[in-house]
Write an enzyme that holds these catalytic residues in place. Structure first.
Site, PDB file in Angstrom:
ATOM      1  N   ASN A 197      28.485   2.084  -0.825  1.00  0.00           N
ATOM      2  CA  ASN A 197      29.421   2.722   0.106  1.00  0.00           C
ATOM      3  C   ASN A 197      28.622   3.759   0.885  1.00  0.00           C
ATOM      4  OD1 ASN A 197      31.416   4.062   1.463  1.00  0.00           O
ATOM      5  ND2 ASN A 197      32.319   5.008  -0.370  1.00  0.00           N
TER       6      ASN A 197
ATOM      7  N   LYS B 168      29.611   5.592   3.285  1.00  0.00           N
ATOM      8  CA  LYS B 168      30.407   6.735   3.762  1.00  0.00           C
ATOM      9  C   LYS B 168      30.073   6.994   5.236  1.00  0.00           C
ATOM     10  CE  LYS B 168      30.553   8.261  -0.986  1.00  0.00           C
ATOM     11  NZ  LYS B 168      30.733   9.319  -1.964  1.00  0.00           N
TER      12      LYS B 168
ATOM     13  N   HIS C  43      39.533   5.244  -1.436  1.00  0.00           N
ATOM     14  CA  HIS C  43      38.444   6.067  -1.959  1.00  0.00           C
ATOM     15  C   HIS C  43      38.924   7.506  -2.136  1.00  0.00           C
ATOM     16  CE1 HIS C  43      34.658   8.224  -2.232  1.00  0.00           C
ATOM     17  NE2 HIS C  43      34.137   7.078  -2.641  1.00  0.00           N
TER      18      HIS C  43
ATOM     19  N   GLU D 247      37.691  10.236  -1.393  1.00  0.00           N
ATOM     20  CA  GLU D 247      37.516  11.106  -0.216  1.00  0.00           C
ATOM     21  C   GLU D 247      38.638  10.860   0.791  1.00  0.00           C
ATOM     22  OE1 GLU D 247      33.466   9.932   0.446  1.00  0.00           O
ATOM     23  OE2 GLU D 247      32.930  10.928  -1.430  1.00  0.00           O
TER      24      GLU D 247
ATOM     25  N   GLU E  38      36.188   5.479 -10.163  1.00  0.00           N
ATOM     26  CA  GLU E  38      35.274   6.517  -9.692  1.00  0.00           C
ATOM     27  C   GLU E  38      35.813   7.890 -10.089  1.00  0.00           C
ATOM     28  OE1 GLU E  38      32.686   4.906  -6.223  1.00  0.00           O
ATOM     29  OE2 GLU E  38      34.373   6.031  -5.424  1.00  0.00           O
TER      30      GLU E  38
ATOM     31  N   GLY F   1      28.764  12.183  -6.168  1.00  0.00           N
ATOM     32  CA  GLY F   1      27.869  13.045  -5.405  1.00  0.00           C
ATOM     33  C   GLY F   1      27.398  14.276  -6.168  1.00  0.00           C
TER      34      GLY F   1
ATOM     35  N   SER G 220      27.548   8.730  -8.965  1.00  0.00           N
ATOM     36  CA  SER G 220      26.149   9.044  -9.269  1.00  0.00           C
ATOM     37  C   SER G 220      25.401   7.899  -9.955  1.00  0.00           C
ATOM     38  CB  SER G 220      26.043  10.337 -10.096  1.00  0.00           C
ATOM     39  OG  SER G 220      26.540  11.434  -9.345  1.00  0.00           O
TER      40      SER G 220
HETATM   41  P1  13P Z   1      27.667   8.763  -5.291  1.00  0.00           P
HETATM   42  O1  13P Z   1      26.971   7.526  -5.804  1.00  0.00           O
HETATM   43  O2  13P Z   1      26.939   9.424  -4.175  1.00  0.00           O
HETATM   44  O3  13P Z   1      28.042   9.686  -6.409  1.00  0.00           O
HETATM   45  O4  13P Z   1      29.053   8.275  -4.632  1.00  0.00           O
HETATM   46  C1  13P Z   1      29.890   7.440  -5.342  1.00  0.00           C
HETATM   47  C2  13P Z   1      30.957   6.962  -4.438  1.00  0.00           C
HETATM   48  O5  13P Z   1      31.817   7.713  -4.018  1.00  0.00           O
HETATM   49  C3  13P Z   1      30.927   5.549  -4.022  1.00  0.00           C
HETATM   50  O6  13P Z   1      32.104   5.166  -3.387  1.00  0.00           O
END
Ligand code: 13P
Length: 260
Positions: free
Chosen positions: A15, A17, A101, A103, A173, A179, A219
């Site tokens: 992803n 983003k 997601h 976010e 997740e 992150g 992560s």
């Molecule tokens: P990270 O791998 O940067 O922690 O992000 C995970 C994520 O949100 C994938 O959709």
């Protein structure tokens, strides 16, 4: 549940983003394609920003890599400024769409109800939805993880038909792991996946639940993917930061096969 009787092809999804221009997308695939050209132990999916979807599809033609959108609107067209519909995403050549997601839930008002509507729309337009669920840190610390996952599952996915549900992918997740460099242990991931698979069995039946692919995200890096994938209930990964670099993403794709 007779999980071992079912072949669940792993999915390693990136992803991106809000990262990478169209030019950077081309540069990524120039390197990435050569590193994963022979892969067939898993499906490889990259979720690129809307504006780069066509370029990503073009760059991955003939490769094992599939392209996903990062969201999808529930209407096919209309006055919904800033949104992109299933038919548009299909027309760009995508086969997948990430939905719900954290976010989107946190910053853009996504709710379990909109997750349901977007998931159903993706399915209507022959996109495989990768539906994200996961708890916040304070919910985990308060012992509410199971409740939160169950609520997200029932309200976001519970109204799908069996046929619809059989075509989705779920991504667990935990928000505290996204992150932050703080990956869930394989045991934590396995426990959460079991909560989700149990809900799937209750609502859609044992066979459907046994075929459901549940990815872990938060992560994921080249050095922790094999341990996560070694858990029998973990069917793949949804990778954020580490998917931006073609070499690191290729290592994750390739290491995901170590336990197979
Ligand atoms: P990270 O791998 O940067 O922690 O992000 C995970 C994520 O949100 C994938 O959709």
């Amino acid at each position: 549940m007779s999980e071992v009787d079912f072949q669940r092809k792993p999915v390693i999804a990136g992803n991106w983003k809000m990262f990478k221009t169209a030019v950077e997308t081309r540069q990524f695939f120039k390197v990435f394609n050569t590193l994963v050209a022979q892969v067939d132990h898993c499906e490889i999916v990259i979720a690129a920003p809307f504006i780069s979807l066509e370029v990503a599809v073009e760059e991955t033609a003939g490769s094992p890599v599939q392209i996903a959108a990062q969201s999808v609107h529930w209407e096919a067209q209309g006055a919904f400024t800033g949104e992109v519909s299933g038919p548009m995403i299909r027309a760009a050549g995508c086969n997948y769409a990430v939905v719900g997601h954290s976010e989107r839930r946190q910053y853009f008002g996504e709710t379990d109800e909109t997750v349901y509507k977007r998931t159903a729309a993706a399915l209507r337009h022959r996109l495989t939805p990768i539906v994200c669920v996961g708890e916040r840190l304070e919910e985990r610390e308060d012992g509410k993880t199971e409740n939160v996952l169950t609520r997200q599952f029932i309200e976001g996915l519970g109204s799908l038909t069996v046929e619809q549900f059989s075509r989705i992918i779920v991504a667990y997740e935990p928000i505290w792991a996204i992150g932050t460099g703080r990956t869930a242990t394989p045991a934590i991931a396995a426990e959460a996946h079991e909560v989700l698979r149990t809900q799937a069995a209750k609502r859609f039946g044992e066979d459907i639940a046994a075929g459901l692919r549940i990815l872990y995200g938060g992560s994921v890096k080249p050095d922790n993917v094999s341990d996560l994938m070694a858990e029998s209930g973990v069917d793949g990964a949804l990778v954020g930061g580490a998917s931006l670099d073609p070499r690191s993403m290729a290592l994750i794709v390739n290491h995901s096969g170590e336990s197979f």
